[in-house]
Enzyme design. Sequence first.
Site, PDB file in Angstrom:
ATOM      1  N   HIS A  67       0.806  -1.246  -0.169  1.00  0.00           N
ATOM      2  CA  HIS A  67       0.058   0.063  -0.076  1.00  0.00           C
ATOM      3  C   HIS A  67       0.826   1.345   0.038  1.00  0.00           C
ATOM      4  CE1 HIS A  67      -3.290   2.707   1.299  1.00  0.00           C
ATOM      5  NE2 HIS A  67      -1.994   3.250   2.160  1.00  0.00           N
ATOM      6  N   GLU A  68       1.954   1.323   0.938  1.00  0.00           N
ATOM      7  CA  GLU A  68       2.836   2.541   0.873  1.00  0.00           C
ATOM      8  C   GLU A  68       3.644   2.761  -0.390  1.00  0.00           C
ATOM      9  OE1 GLU A  68       2.334   4.371   3.215  1.00  0.00           O
ATOM     10  OE2 GLU A  68       0.999   3.157   4.614  1.00  0.00           O
ATOM     11  N   GLU A  80      -5.987   7.066  -0.922  1.00  0.00           N
ATOM     12  CA  GLU A  80      -5.753   5.938  -0.118  1.00  0.00           C
ATOM     13  C   GLU A  80      -6.339   4.725  -0.699  1.00  0.00           C
ATOM     14  OE1 GLU A  80      -4.069   5.311   2.542  1.00  0.00           O
ATOM     15  OE2 GLU A  80      -3.575   7.083   2.897  1.00  0.00           O
ATOM     16  N   HIS A 113       1.369   4.275  -2.851  1.00  0.00           N
ATOM     17  CA  HIS A 113       1.472   5.768  -3.021  1.00  0.00           C
ATOM     18  C   HIS A 113       2.590   6.441  -3.623  1.00  0.00           C
ATOM     19  CE1 HIS A 113      -1.508   6.665  -0.312  1.00  0.00           C
ATOM     20  NE2 HIS A 113      -1.040   5.908   0.794  1.00  0.00           N
TER      21      HIS A 113
END
Length: 283
Positions: free
Chosen positions: A143-144, A205, A147
């Site tokens: 997920h990070e 997100e 980004h």
Amino acid sequence: MEDSKTFASRLTSPLASKRPSSRLIGALGVAALLSACSTSPMGRNQLAFYSDDELSQMGKQSFSQYEQELPTVGGAQATYVQCVAKAITAAVPDSAGISDWEVKVFKDDTANAFALPGGYIGVNTGLLDVATNQDQLAAVIGHEVGHVLAHHANERVSTQAATQSGLSVLQSVAGLQGAGGEQVMGLLGAGAQYGVILPFSRKQESEADLVGLDLMADAGFDPSSSIQLWQNMSAESQGEQPAWMSTHPSNAQRMEALHDRLSEAEPRYEQAKADGKRPNCKV
């Protein structure tokens, strides 16, 4: 609508040379904004004023500041996190332009992690109490990194620069001590520890969730574990979002979107296993 030659001739006319009209200024402003647009992996238009080199420099200095503020952890925990992160980053496409990633574990009870432009990943020890196996940890790191791949930091810094007069991100980067530096760190995604609440938007997100899901599947981690992770997060927060997730999608929304995406992620996971990608990271 006038053609480009007519528009150009107006720029060089005697009247235009004396004082640019408000219409001209507006047209130039729109042109500048359009030239600074990019597209996210999910097809969403983004504002992007800064180059990859500029964002990488911001990421490098923010990561260095983070290291000065919090103690790092070595040993088995660091080896474990680095194992998961190495598998995830190995699945990052070459087009991202990041060949080396620096991964550190920070001693902090907050269940948090971040990734910064230029190839920097930080994981707090508190996250390891919530992400209870390698697949769940891969969901967070994916997920990070998502980004970063989706250029969300560039979008945030660009939007902030476009909407807040007097903000000079590049000047702030020259000295990351104090409020200016903390603001830059917040914009890049690493500011929660400093009380700088500048979170990614809900759209960002949600994008990072889906990009990260595909990424963890490509790396050989079970994408269905992402749903279990958010069940753990929900239990940890007793049904409420932790402070660092205050403007994130709700846990239920995230799990629903991730579940809907599994039909695409699971074939990627099976292909990764067939290709021999079977991470075996243990604390």
